[in-house]
Design an enzyme around this catalytic site. Structure first.
Site, PDB file in Angstrom:
ATOM      1  CE1 TYR A   1      54.837  62.862  -6.319  1.00 40.90           C
ATOM      2  CE2 TYR A   1      54.634  61.425  -4.263  1.00 40.90           C
ATOM      3  CZ  TYR A   1      55.031  62.530  -4.762  1.00 40.90           C
ATOM      4  OH  TYR A   1      55.783  63.232  -4.286  1.00 40.90           O
TER       5      TYR A   1
ATOM      6  CG  PHE B   1      83.303  62.614 -10.555  1.00 42.64           C
ATOM      7  CD1 PHE B   1      83.986  62.522 -11.681  1.00 42.64           C
ATOM      8  CD2 PHE B   1      82.119  63.346 -10.608  1.00 42.64           C
ATOM      9  CE1 PHE B   1      83.378  62.967 -12.681  1.00 42.64           C
ATOM     10  CE2 PHE B   1      81.370  63.577 -11.563  1.00 42.64           C
ATOM     11  CZ  PHE B   1      81.959  63.422 -12.782  1.00 42.64           C
TER      12      PHE B   1
HETATM   13  C1  LIG Z   1      79.154  61.263 -13.636  1.00 40.60           C
HETATM   14  C2  LIG Z   1      79.626  60.690 -12.556  1.00 40.60           C
HETATM   15  C3  LIG Z   1      78.982  61.213 -11.164  1.00 40.60           C
HETATM   16  C4  LIG Z   1      77.826  62.027 -11.218  1.00 40.60           C
HETATM   17  O1  LIG Z   1      76.881  61.712 -11.754  1.00 40.60           O
HETATM   18  P1  LIG Z   1      75.695  62.520 -12.827  1.00 40.60           P
HETATM   19  O2  LIG Z   1      74.714  61.692 -13.109  1.00 40.60           O
HETATM   20  O3  LIG Z   1      76.379  63.500 -13.641  1.00 40.60           O
HETATM   21  O4  LIG Z   1      75.192  63.536 -11.468  1.00 40.60           O
HETATM   22  C5  LIG Z   1      79.573  60.638  -9.977  1.00 40.60           C
HETATM   23  N1  LIG Z   1      80.622  59.769 -10.182  1.00 40.60           N
HETATM   24  C6  LIG Z   1      81.434  59.481 -11.122  1.00 40.60           C
HETATM   25  C7  LIG Z   1      82.461  58.443 -11.154  1.00 40.60           C
HETATM   26  C8  LIG Z   1      80.871  59.941 -12.520  1.00 40.60           C
HETATM   27  O5  LIG Z   1      81.392  59.507 -13.790  1.00 40.60           O
END
Ligand SMILES: *Cc1c(COP(=O)(O)O)cnc(C)c1O
Length: 482
Positions: free
Chosen positions: A80, A132
């Protein structure tokens, strides 16, 4: 790899890896695919893996791992607190980014949650090259507003600009002049800008952005989820820096940013994420809330096995022969489709090949979702699953009217090191057949439309029996082929 020439003069990308573990695929007959897409409400998110031949929905969490990554998973140290596995990962982050502090998180959006909770205050703005989906949600939930300051090239479907992901530094300066530094929570730069087709920023642009941020005492944050593609594009497209190694480019990039966060579902080819910084005060504030949302500081929601594989994956990201596989396969696909007159986003980016549905299906009005119709049609004729990135992915206005998207794209993601060249050629072949028969494709209309995130769960139907007509034509042209 780029300097391997074929005697035949054929220009094809060559894999610098061999395949040692395989997963069986099956291609269902077109009649079953027609049934399957209707069971899925013409929404490729709702298809089942057993009905899919080549899954080009996303590059997230589905990239191929190396033998070294798989081996590392076996020696993971489960505990942990204080696991050796975490120390190895932390040390690798120090080596690659020269950043002292590291917080693990279960995926990219979890990093965005922590960062936004700590840094975004009600009424503040966050300038960035492009948003994004998850980033924007976390910023707005905390009372902030996203300000996109991309260059004029960014949204052009066809351009020769090698760095469409750049920030327009004049716009950044005027934002600062207009609002003052207090109102700016931080500036965010996204590597391999996802939603505009995996388009990179240049190192020159980052140097300029970083200087402006430093002069004004503003924190600069890099979303490094798609950094591997961006590193390759700097190395191969930016003349000024072509003598730097991938490691040197990475260190240079990191030295210009205050915080780097990433989704390890893409960077490092595993499943997880993390936040890195040299800013101890900021680190302390983020550290306080990490156990609340993610887990203890030495795992942050990730399994130790994933952390071991991430340590190796980050190391392998420094290998040009590893990170160029995605971009050169995508470039091949984009070039071959362009040669056949099929409209695609250019120049080729990382992440995937993006087909311009607005031109491919110019006879379908945006209110009948051309990119969604193209995704359904391509699945029917090939078993290839892509993702709609157009009006279907938007949300309606409060008065119920449609928000028509700037672009209608069908994204065909190429998960890294997953597909072979013959599989890519198969996809190109079926796209070409569909292009020749595009007048048979018509629009879609909702039968079940959720209010939020309708593209994930919504169900649609064709506006006419066009899918049966398409299937009939396919049968005529391909006879007994699947
Ligand atoms: C996929 C992505 C995220 C989010 O990541 P997750 O692991 O899907 O939560 C953030 N920023 C960009 C540019 C991404 O391509």
């Amino acid at each position: 790899m780029s300097n391997i020439k074929f005697f035949s003069n054929e220009e094809i990308p060559l894999e610098m890896h061999k395949v040692r573990i395989v997963q069986k695929l099956s291609l269902k007959p077109i009649e079953r695919r027609l049934e399957a897409i209707n069971e899925a409400g013409n929404n490729t998110f709702l298809l089942k893996n057993k009905d899919i031949f080549l899954d080009m929905l996303t590059d997230s969490g589905v990239n191929a791992m190396s033998d070294r990554q798989q081996a590392a998973m076996l020696i993971a140290d489960d505990s942990y607190a204080g696991s050796e596995t975490f120390t190895r990962l932390e040390n690798k982050i120090k080596e690659i980014f020269n950043m002292e502090f590291f917080l693990p998180a279960h995926q990219g959006r979890a990093c965005e949650n922590i960062i936004s909770k700590v840094l975004v205050k009600e009424g503040q703005i966050v300038p960035m090259n492009y948003h994004f989906t998850t980033t924007k949600s976390h910023i707005t939930v905390n009372g902030g507003t996203v300000e996109e300051i991309f260059t004029d090239e960014a949204l052009k479907i066809n351009s020769t600009n090698p760095f469409k992901g750049n920030i327009d530094t004049d716009k950044l300066k005027s934002l600062i002049a207009k609002h003052g530094t207090e109102k700016i929570a931080f500036v965010r730069l996204e590597a391999g800008t996802n939603l505009i087709g995996g388009q990179p920023f240049s190192l020159k642009n980052l140097i300029e952005v970083s200087r402006i941020c430093k002069d004004n005492n503003i924190i600069l944050i890099l979303d490094a989820s798609l950094l591997s593609d961006n590193l390759y594009f700097i190395k191969s497209r930016e003349e000024e820096f072509k003598n730097l190694s991938i490691r040197e480019i990475t260190l240079k990039i990191a030295s210009l940013c205050d915080v780097i966060y990433f989704s390890a579902r893409k960077l490092g080819c595993v499943r997880g994420g993390g936040i890195c910084t040299n800013n101890s005060a900021l680190f302390e504030r983020m550290k306080e809330i990490l156990p609340l949302y993610e887990g203890f500081l030495t795992y942050g929601g990730m399994s130790v096995r994933e952390m071991e594989a991430l340590t190796v994956g980050l190391d392998e990201t420094m290998d040009e022969d590893m990170i160029n596989q995605g971009p050169i396969f995508i470039e091949y696909m984009v070039n071959e489709l362009s040669k056949k007159g099929i409209p695609v986003v250019t120049p080729a980016g990382g992440l995937g090949c993006h087909i311009d549905a607005m031109r491919f299906l110019s006879h379908i009005p945006q209110t009948q979702y051309p990119a969604g119709a193209l995704a359904a049609a391509l699945y029917i004729v090939s078993g290839v699953r892509g993702m709609e990135r157009g009006t279907l992915s938007e949300q309606r206005n409060p008065d119920g009217s449609e928000v028509l998207s700037n672009m209608e794209l069908l994204r065909l993601a190429l998960p890294r090191r997953v597909f072979t060249l013959s599989q890519v050629k198969y996809a190109i072949d079926r796209i070409q057949w569909l292009f020749e028969n595009r007048e048979l494709v018509e629009g879609l209309t909702f039968v079940d439309e959720p209010k939020i995130l309708r593209f994930f769960f919504g169900k649609l139907k064709p506006v006419s029996p066009w899918q049966e007509r398409l299937t009939e034509k396919f049968r005529k042209d391909f006879w007994d082929s699947l």
